[in-house]
Design an enzyme around this catalytic site. Structure first.
Site, PDB file in Angstrom:
ATOM      1  N   HIS A 137      -9.222  -3.425  -5.879  1.00 35.07           N
ATOM      2  CA  HIS A 137      -9.067  -3.430  -4.416  1.00 35.07           C
ATOM      3  C   HIS A 137     -10.111  -2.494  -3.811  1.00 35.07           C
ATOM      4  O   HIS A 137     -10.402  -1.443  -4.375  1.00 35.07           O
ATOM      5  CB  HIS A 137      -7.653  -2.990  -4.036  1.00 35.07           C
ATOM      6  N   LYS A 193       0.833  -1.216   0.000  1.00 35.63           N
ATOM      7  CA  LYS A 193       0.000   0.000   0.000  1.00 35.63           C
ATOM      8  C   LYS A 193       0.868   1.268   0.000  1.00 35.63           C
ATOM      9  O   LYS A 193       1.969   1.251  -0.522  1.00 35.63           O
ATOM     10  CB  LYS A 193      -0.989  -0.036   1.175  1.00 35.63           C
ATOM     11  N   GLU A 251     -11.788 -10.642  -0.514  1.00 31.75           N
ATOM     12  CA  GLU A 251     -11.408  -9.772   0.600  1.00 31.75           C
ATOM     13  C   GLU A 251     -12.666  -9.086   1.137  1.00 31.75           C
ATOM     14  O   GLU A 251     -13.072  -8.033   0.615  1.00 31.75           O
ATOM     15  CB  GLU A 251     -10.444  -8.684   0.120  1.00 31.75           C
TER      16      GLU A 251
END
Ligand code: PGA
Length: 243
Positions: free
Chosen positions: A88, A12, A160
């Site tokens: 994401h 990240k 996720e």
């Protein structure tokens, strides 16, 4: 697939130049492409040249040209990167990556021979409203429909749950197993593609990896916060990636 898991470290927007020098000194002891680092794009050149794989956290939906601040798939591929994350939840939320944008990004990546990790997952509210299956189906089909079987060969799904990212909360193994089965079922029944690899991501750490590693049908792990703490990451790799 099950004994050939991969571990993808999503670093990240973390680390300074000073910190990555020390970090790279330590990770260069990793001699397998089944561990892939996705550092801040700024530092990618420093991560290259070792035995682990290197990927990118996101790419542009555009081919090239006047798109200030963006990185194209062809640029990423020309650096020797093996994959890109797409979709994401942080990009969906903060960069407003819609399913249309995500679909364009996937096509760009595949056109330039980058593998794709497509992240999908439900929010807490969606889960509470029992909408997980519906959300996942839309996230998968709206972006994967129309891809050829050869293109689907280059896609990994990362399940996720949004509520599990960076929260220290994780679903039960049973829940992850059921969701992985559901994802495989959707891809198989609607896209005629069998056994797409599915990773799990969200609050993985050195303590819970032993248990998570027992999840049936899981092809690996996408690790955020714990990839910044090398002791944690090495433990995760030791458990999940056995040569
Ligand atoms: P986390 O992040 O491991 O810090 O929960 C996972 C991710 O965002 O991919």
């Amino acid at each position: 697939m099950e004994n050939k898991k991969i571990v993808v470290a999503n670093l990240k927007m973390n680390q300074t130049y000073e910190e990555i020098k020390d970090y790279i000194e330590k990770i260069k002891t990793i001699h397998t492409k089944r561990v892939v680092f996705c550092p801040s794009a700024l530092y990618i050149p420093y991560f290259l040249g070792y035995d682990y794989g290197v990927g990118i956290q996101q790419i542009s939906e555009q081919v090239s040209g006047a798109y200030t601040g963006q990185i194209s798939s062809s640029q990423a591929a020309s650096m020797g990167l093996v994959l890109t994350l797409v979709g994401h939840s942080e990009c969906r939320t903060y960069l407003h990556d819609t399913n249309t944008v995500i679909q364009n990004k996937i096509r760009q990546a595949l056109d330039h021979k980058l593998n794709v990790i497509l992240c999908v997952g439900e929010t807490k509210e969606q889960r509470d409203m029992l909408k997980t299956d519906q959300v996942l189906t839309r996230q998968l089909l709206s972006v994967l429909q129309g891809l050829s079987q050869e293109q689907l060969n280059h896609i990994y799904i990362a399940y996720e749950p949004v509520w599990a990212i960076g929260t220290n909360k994780i679903p039960t193994n049973r829940d992850i197993e059921d969701t992985i089965k559901f994802i495989k079922h959707i891809v198989e029944s609607k896209l005629s593609f069998t056994d797409i690899p599915v990773l799990y991501g969200g609050s993985i750490n050195a303590k819970n990896i032993g248990k998570l590693n027992q999840v049936k049908g899981c092809s690996g792990f996408l690790v955020g916060g714990s990839s910044l703490k090398l002791q944690e990451l090495f433990k995760i790799i030791e458990v999940a990636v056995k040569e």
